[in-house]
Scaffold this active site. Structure first.
Site, PDB file in Angstrom:
ATOM      1  N   GLY A  45       0.819  -1.220   0.000  1.00 19.07           N
ATOM      2  CA  GLY A  45       0.000   0.000   0.000  1.00 19.07           C
ATOM      3  C   GLY A  45       0.843   1.256   0.000  1.00 19.07           C
ATOM      4  CB  CYS A  46       3.737   2.276   2.062  1.00 20.22           C
ATOM      5  SG  CYS A  46       2.882   2.084   3.647  1.00 20.22           S
ATOM      6  CB  THR A  47       5.139   0.327  -2.794  1.00 21.64           C
ATOM      7  OG1 THR A  47       6.079  -0.151  -1.819  1.00 21.64           O
ATOM      8  CG2 THR A  47       5.804   0.412  -4.152  1.00 21.64           C
ATOM      9  N   GLY A  50       2.987   6.027  -2.870  1.00 21.57           N
ATOM     10  CA  GLY A  50       4.120   6.830  -3.348  1.00 21.57           C
ATOM     11  C   GLY A  50       4.152   6.912  -4.865  1.00 21.57           C
TER      12      GLY A  50
END
Length: 162
Positions: A45-47, A50
């Protein structure tokens, strides 16, 4: 430490960020500023979050807006994460959670029945006068970067007149 509130000026703060930049909030007084908090480098999710902000980076810049991602990961981890996915903006390291606490994003989370304290995915927009004008909490990644961009598009006219 005072928690930031919508419509109130955000206290200046400093932090380490990638590209050997010392982030100072006061240095961005002529821009809109998007600060998005995410749990951890190199997680799906964080990737994706970004990547979505990076894919829209030029559109944000055209609206005089800077973007910074913030997590508790180290600068070294951030540098590798940024390089791996070719993010066009810098990442701020908040290992001591000072900024996280200022924006009240450390929350109890639950994974596989185990409770722990972690970053709740959240995004904040600060205007050219240093006031917090919008916040999103419990963010779902899909479509979020576009939602933030649309908010800024519809609110830039207001900041020009004030």
């Amino acid at each position: 430490m005072k928690i930031v509130e919508i419509g109130k000026k955000v206290n200046n703060f400093k932090a380490k960020s990638t590209s050997e930049i010392e982030f100072k909030l006061k240095d961005f007084q002529d821009n809109f500023l998007v600060l998005y908090f995410y749990p951890k480098d190199n997680t799906p999710g964080c990737t994706q979050e970004g990547i979505d902000f990076s894919d829209n980076y030029k559109k944000f810049k055209n609206l005089n807006t800077e973007i910074f991602g913030i997590s508790r990961d180290s600068i070294k981890s951030h540098e590798n994460f940024k390089k791996k996915y070719k993010y066009k903006f810098d990442l701020i390291s908040d290992e001591n959670e000072e900024i996280c606490k200022m924006f009240d994003v450390i929350k109890e989370k639950n994974m596989y029945g185990k409770k722990y304290m972690g970053i709740e995915r959240s995004t904040f927009v600060i205007d050219k006068k240093g006031k917090l004008i919008k916040e999103w909490r419990k963010v779902k990644v899909k479509g979020h970067a576009e939602e933030v961009l649309n908010f800024i598009k519809t609110n830039t006219w207001f900041s020009i007149k004030t």
